[in-house]
Design a protein around this motif. Structure first.
Motif, PDB file in Angstrom:
ATOM      1  N   LEU A   1      -4.615  -6.783  -9.425  1.00  7.81           N
ATOM      2  CA  LEU A   1      -5.430  -7.058  -8.492  1.00  7.81           C
ATOM      3  C   LEU A   1      -4.446  -5.959  -7.116  1.00  7.81           C
ATOM      4  O   LEU A   1      -5.671  -5.381  -6.041  1.00  7.81           O
ATOM      5  CB  LEU A   1      -5.663  -7.954  -7.687  1.00  7.81           C
ATOM      6  CG  LEU A   1      -5.984  -9.221  -8.187  1.00  7.81           C
ATOM      7  CD1 LEU A   1      -6.200 -10.336  -8.202  1.00  7.81           C
ATOM      8  CD2 LEU A   1      -7.759  -8.561  -8.132  1.00  7.81           C
ATOM      9  N   ALA A   2      -3.617  -5.541  -6.786  1.00  6.27           N
ATOM     10  CA  ALA A   2      -2.650  -4.979  -6.620  1.00  6.27           C
ATOM     11  C   ALA A   2      -3.730  -3.295  -6.696  1.00  6.27           C
ATOM     12  O   ALA A   2      -3.269  -2.788  -6.015  1.00  6.27           O
ATOM     13  CB  ALA A   2      -1.350  -4.755  -6.689  1.00  6.27           C
ATOM     14  N   ILE A   3      -3.458  -2.882  -7.875  1.00  9.53           N
ATOM     15  CA  ILE A   3      -4.402  -1.650  -8.263  1.00  9.53           C
ATOM     16  C   ILE A   3      -5.590  -1.617  -7.405  1.00  9.53           C
ATOM     17  O   ILE A   3      -5.659  -0.226  -6.646  1.00  9.53           O
ATOM     18  CB  ILE A   3      -3.923  -1.577 -10.128  1.00  9.53           C
ATOM     19  CG1 ILE A   3      -2.505  -1.253  -9.822  1.00  9.53           C
ATOM     20  CG2 ILE A   3      -4.813  -0.339  -9.969  1.00  9.53           C
ATOM     21  CD1 ILE A   3      -2.146  -0.871 -11.798  1.00  9.53           C
ATOM     22  N   ILE A   4      -6.016  -2.498  -7.915  1.00  8.26           N
ATOM     23  CA  ILE A   4      -7.558  -2.675  -7.380  1.00  8.26           C
ATOM     24  C   ILE A   4      -7.705  -2.208  -6.187  1.00  8.26           C
ATOM     25  O   ILE A   4      -8.379  -1.384  -5.210  1.00  8.26           O
ATOM     26  CB  ILE A   4      -8.470  -3.262  -8.088  1.00  8.26           C
ATOM     27  CG1 ILE A   4      -9.185  -3.487  -9.387  1.00  8.26           C
ATOM     28  CG2 ILE A   4      -9.963  -3.902  -6.867  1.00  8.26           C
ATOM     29  CD1 ILE A   4      -9.799  -4.364  -9.955  1.00  8.26           C
ATOM     30  N   SER A   5      -7.000  -2.632  -5.185  1.00  4.84           N
ATOM     31  CA  SER A   5      -6.634  -3.201  -3.657  1.00  4.84           C
ATOM     32  C   SER A   5      -6.756  -1.880  -3.674  1.00  4.84           C
ATOM     33  O   SER A   5      -6.805  -1.367  -2.145  1.00  4.84           O
ATOM     34  CB  SER A   5      -6.236  -4.246  -3.410  1.00  4.84           C
ATOM     35  OG  SER A   5      -4.954  -4.269  -3.433  1.00  4.84           O
ATOM     36  N   GLY A   6      -5.696  -1.429  -3.724  1.00  8.27           N
ATOM     37  CA  GLY A   6      -4.685   0.763  -3.503  1.00  8.27           C
ATOM     38  C   GLY A   6      -5.828   1.755  -3.708  1.00  8.27           C
ATOM     39  O   GLY A   6      -5.785   2.445  -2.620  1.00  8.27           O
ATOM     40  N   ILE A   7      -6.040   1.388  -4.347  1.00  7.56           N
ATOM     41  CA  ILE A   7      -7.656   2.429  -5.017  1.00  7.56           C
ATOM     42  C   ILE A   7      -8.710   2.322  -3.186  1.00  7.56           C
ATOM     43  O   ILE A   7      -9.303   3.228  -2.723  1.00  7.56           O
ATOM     44  CB  ILE A   7      -8.005   2.130  -5.758  1.00  7.56           C
ATOM     45  CG1 ILE A   7      -7.424   2.383  -7.407  1.00  7.56           C
ATOM     46  CG2 ILE A   7      -9.266   2.497  -6.450  1.00  7.56           C
ATOM     47  CD1 ILE A   7      -8.053   1.857  -8.190  1.00  7.56           C
ATOM     48  N   LEU A   8      -8.720   0.934  -3.866  1.00 11.57           N
ATOM     49  CA  LEU A   8     -10.289   0.805  -2.128  1.00 11.57           C
ATOM     50  C   LEU A   8      -9.543   1.630  -1.037  1.00 11.57           C
ATOM     51  O   LEU A   8     -10.238   1.766   0.023  1.00 11.57           O
ATOM     52  CB  LEU A   8     -10.811   0.164  -2.195  1.00 11.57           C
ATOM     53  CG  LEU A   8     -11.325  -1.151  -3.332  1.00 11.57           C
ATOM     54  CD1 LEU A   8     -11.621  -2.381  -3.057  1.00 11.57           C
ATOM     55  CD2 LEU A   8     -12.462  -0.118  -3.649  1.00 11.57           C
ATOM     56  N   LEU A   9      -8.113   1.042  -0.326  1.00  9.42           N
ATOM     57  CA  LEU A   9      -7.268   1.716   0.548  1.00  9.42           C
ATOM     58  C   LEU A   9      -7.657   2.919   0.498  1.00  9.42           C
ATOM     59  O   LEU A   9      -7.573   3.798   1.887  1.00  9.42           O
ATOM     60  CB  LEU A   9      -6.182   0.878   0.777  1.00  9.42           C
ATOM     61  CG  LEU A   9      -5.631   0.621   2.157  1.00  9.42           C
ATOM     62  CD1 LEU A   9      -6.913  -0.237   2.737  1.00  9.42           C
ATOM     63  CD2 LEU A   9      -4.785  -0.229   1.969  1.00  9.42           C
ATOM     64  N   SER A  10      -7.143   4.029  -0.369  1.00  9.79           N
ATOM     65  CA  SER A  10      -6.546   4.959  -0.522  1.00  9.79           C
ATOM     66  C   SER A  10      -7.200   6.092  -0.238  1.00  9.79           C
ATOM     67  O   SER A  10      -7.541   7.002   0.752  1.00  9.79           O
ATOM     68  CB  SER A  10      -5.855   5.097  -1.782  1.00  9.79           C
ATOM     69  OG  SER A  10      -6.967   5.063  -2.879  1.00  9.79           O
ATOM     70  N   VAL A  11      -9.087   5.565  -1.034  1.00  8.18           N
ATOM     71  CA  VAL A  11     -10.213   5.846  -0.352  1.00  8.18           C
ATOM     72  C   VAL A  11     -11.204   6.153   0.778  1.00  8.18           C
ATOM     73  O   VAL A  11     -10.816   7.312   1.206  1.00  8.18           O
ATOM     74  CB  VAL A  11     -10.919   5.872  -1.477  1.00  8.18           C
ATOM     75  CG1 VAL A  11     -12.766   6.427  -0.811  1.00  8.18           C
ATOM     76  CG2 VAL A  11     -10.688   5.949  -2.645  1.00  8.18           C
ATOM     77  N   VAL A  12     -10.085   4.761   1.712  1.00  6.30           N
ATOM     78  CA  VAL A  12     -10.469   5.545   2.358  1.00  6.30           C
ATOM     79  C   VAL A  12      -9.874   6.374   3.658  1.00  6.30           C
ATOM     80  O   VAL A  12     -10.087   7.577   4.519  1.00  6.30           O
ATOM     81  CB  VAL A  12     -10.938   3.595   3.489  1.00  6.30           C
ATOM     82  CG1 VAL A  12     -10.984   3.710   4.715  1.00  6.30           C
ATOM     83  CG2 VAL A  12     -12.119   2.771   2.466  1.00  6.30           C
TER      84      VAL A  12
END
Length: 752
Positions: A150-161
């Motif tokens: 879950l941390a990796i998924i949230s990191g992906i979404l945040l890093s894109v923006v």
């Protein structure tokens, strides 16, 4: 029993090498796109700088090795036999998935793919264990590290923006400072800018690189951590003085140095961070196997893998060996250039052949952007608008680019921003221990800077936005596909044992072989009509035009005959094959016609008149391909629907027609190849005979309808075939006449 697991280990090591090759093909875009897009150096020099970075970075291994061993699943809950199945499923899936993305030129994250592959395979084996025990589905948390996923998924979404936003903002401010005529300001601001960029890259190397080096001592890492601010301050002042000296004394292009240093640093970080995405799992499998064979009494179905919880330091020689494989793949992988081309095309400043079509979502986003821009213009005072318009004036940039015949996709200023912003963001996330994907960050920074640079104008915005949406959608598809595919393969190997494993491995290599052939065909097709290596003048347009005509006529003659023979003999598979080839011909002629604008724009002034005939010839080539399509599609539909076979008279007439049309095609090819336009009257005579034959065939068909010898479907298909055959003949002869005028005009222009 141990022979089975020896096979698994050997398979893992072979897959590791293959995965390194396809992995470089995907991740090369991270560190190559800025240097290649700005053309700061010859292509192979850029590759050499990147290769050096990859090789040096191979001695740096970050915490991703622990993700391969214990970051996603809890190894102490699995037996040796189960862990080996997980590892094998992960590597098979990774090779297939990355190769498919490379083939279609889509950048994706190797980090995300490996994480979700481990997750998918581990979930599959966990479910098998649960079904064979008293546990239930709620106990799956005992086997899987869900918090990490879950941390990796949230990191992906945040890093894109964040990456897109920061890239846009920094590029906007940079362009306000330097404008597109940045060469005038480099002597005064270049040293400051270069020092800022290089210092940020050094910070990136210190945080991202040194912390994971296999040869770094804990004491030295502690010293770097405590002295980082001082090191950065000294670096900034020292580089500022050094760059100013280079500018004043040697007139050095500082931006070129920045981009090459940035390319080296990102390549090094890629090898240090993402190398373990490809070899982490195989090495974990190798270590597990060593533990297993140390004690012959160990039962693989009861031997738990607590040992994988212990930290491990990968031997430097293995990292260097993997780095060598990556360097070789970097130089020889054609697919890596396709992935790089996708990102460069989406970010280029000039108009061009857009790879992606428009979409409803992209059109709405562009519309909202236009409306928002109009709203901002209404608010901003007129003097501010004039100031901004002046700072973002592209007219001088375009004129200089045209005069120098500069083929760079964007300037070196933007390339430097791409690299140092991506470096800072990745370094900051690493220092804060936030999970992210280097691919996602570098891609979104490049997209953000291109947006601020007005590269997405009204002419191309909808296609560029569609491309970005497609790539981002592909990222989420990566996670889904990686999880699903690894899940299924792990189940198959768990149930089918060695037989299923062998089949899965063979299937993986067959997929790679198939996609390689597909990529080669598509690359060959894309190269037709390209002008990268030729000056665009009347002579070269003529040579290219001749090649296009000869190729199209040869293929048209073959395909026309193939369609008629398949129709007469009711060969559905042959007809389908011909239809597929006709559609490929349609795509090629469409690409030729689409490239006409860019060819004409580059033509010399004395070749403008010849450009008219060039466009006319491309129109006829396109119409010939259309006619073949309109013949083949109804004919295939007729056969596919199992309608009655053709009447004997129809077959006899079609054979005669094929001879007439083939005669026209062969006559046309002789005229083009020999440039003997005295043969045109004979060609026209053949054309008229063929047209007369078509007229007679129409009359025969009408008589057969009246005699009820043929049905409605037969008549509709047959009349359509005759009508499009007529068009085919007319377009072919008209194209030959246009080519004659084209050649004559070029000879007159050349003074022959």
């Amino acid at each position: 029993m141990e022979h089975i697991y020896l096979f698994f280990v050997i398979a893992l090591l072979i897959l590791a090498v293959a995965d390194l090759v396809v992995g470089v093909g995907n991740d090369a875009v991270n560190f190559l796109n800025s240097a290649i897009g700005a053309k700061v150096a010859p292509f192979y020099f850029i590759l050499s700088v990147a290769a050096l970075g990859v090789f040096v970075g191979a001695t740096f291994s970050s915490g991703m090795m622990e993700i391969a061993r214990s970051g996603i699943f809890n190894p102490d809950q699995f037996f040796f036999s189960e862990v080996m199945v997980i590892f094998l499923a992960v590597m098979i899936t990774d090779m297939i998935l990355l190769d498919v993305f490379n083939t279609f030129g889509m950048p994706t994250s190797t980090t995300v793919s490996i994480v979700f592959e481990i997750l998918g395979a581990a979930v599959a084996i966990s479910l098998v264990k649960i079904m064979g025990s008293s546990d239930n589905l709620s106990d799956i948390g005992n086997y899987i590290n869900t918090a990490r996923a879950l941390a990796i998924i949230s990191g992906i979404l945040l890093s894109v923006v964040i990456a897109f936003t920061v890239g846009s903002l920094v590029q906007y401010l940079t362009r306000l400072l330097f404008t597109f005529n940045y060469e005038r300001r480099i002597p005064y601001l270049g040293a400051f800018w270069g020092s800022l960029a290089v210092t940020s890259i050094i910070y990136f190397l210190l945080v991202k690189g040194a912390s994971g080096a296999s040869f770094m001592t804990p004491e030295f890492l502690t010293w770097i951590g405590s002295n980082t601010p001082k090191l950065l301050a000294y670096s900034f002042v020292g580089f500022a003085i050094f760059f100013q000296f280079l500018i004043m004394v040697f007139r050095t292009n500082i931006l070129r140095i920045i981009v090459l240093i940035g390319t080296f640093s990102l390549a090094m970080a890629f090898a240090g961070n993402d190398l373990v995405n490809f070899i982490g799992v195989p090495l974990a499998g190798l270590e597990s196997y060593k533990l297993f064979i140390n004690d012959p009494s160990i039962n693989p179905d009861t031997f738990t893998m607590e040992s994988l919880l212990q930290p491990v330091q990968t031997p430097t020689y293995l990292l260097l060996l993997a780095g060598l494989v990556m360097v070789l793949a970097l130089f020889f992988s054609k697919k890596s250039r396709s992935v790089t081309k996708t990102e460069v095309d989406l970010a280029r400043q000039s108009e061009g052949d857009e790879r992606f079509s428009s979409s409803l979502l992209a059109r709405n986003i562009v519309r909202m952007g236009i409306d928002a821009n109009k709203g901002i213009q209404r608010i901003l005072p007129e003097p501010v608008q004039r100031f901004l318009k002046k700072r973002f004036d592209l007219s001088l940039y375009k004129r200089r680019k045209r005069m120098k015949r500069d083929t760079a996709s964007f300037d070196q200023l933007r390339a430097s921003v791409n690299l140092f912003v991506a470096s800072i963001l990745i370094a900051l996330a690493t220092s804060l221990k936030l999970p992210l994907s280097t691919t996602y960050v570098t891609f979104m920074v490049a997209m953000g800077t291109s947006l601020s640079d007005k590269a997405w104008g009204r002419e191309s915005a909808v296609y560029r936005v569609t491309g970005v949406i497609t790539v981002i959608g592909g990222w989420f598809f990566t996670a889904f596909a990686a999880f699903s595919c690894a899940f299924l393969i792990a189940l198959l190997i768990s149930w089918g044992g060695v037989t299923a494993a062998v089949i899965a491995i063979i299937a993986a290599f067959l997929v790679v072989a198939r996609t390689t052939l597909l990529h080669r065909r598509r690359t060959r097709r894309e190269q037709q009509g390209k002008w990268e290596n030729l000056p665009v003048n009347g002579d070269n347009v003529l040579k290219q035009c001749k090649q296009d005509i000869v190729g199209t006529l040869e293929e048209s003659s073959r395909l026309y005959k193939g369609v008629l023979v398949a129709l007469m003999d009711e060969k559905r598979k042959s007809m389908r094959k011909s239809l597929g080839q006709i559609r490929e011909l349609n795509i090629r002629t469409k690409d030729l016609k689409r490239s006409a604008y860019f060819t004409l724009k580059k033509l010399e002034e004395d070749s403008i008149d010849s450009g008219h005939y060039y466009v006319q010839i491309l129109d006829y080539l396109r119409e010939i391909a259309h006619s073949l399509t309109y013949i083949a599609e109804p004919s295939y539909e007729y056969i596919d629907n199992n309608h009655p076979p053709l009447h004997d008279e129809q077959i006899s007439d079609l054979k005669a027609l094929n001879r007439k049309v083939s005669s026209v095609f062969s006559g046309s090819l002789s005229i083009i190849r020999e440039a003997d336009f005295d043969l045109i009257p004979a060609l026209i005579k053949d054309q008229r005979e063929a047209l007369a034959q078509l007229q007679q065939m129409k009359k025969k068909q009408i008589r057969m309808i009246k005699a009820e010898m043929v049905g409605t479907r037969n008549s509709m298909m047959y009349f359509n075939l005759l009508s499009e055959s007529k068009n085919l003949l007319l377009f072919t002869v008209n194209m030959i006449k246009s080519h004659r005028d084209f050649l004559v005009l070029n000879r007159i222009s050349a003074g022959e």
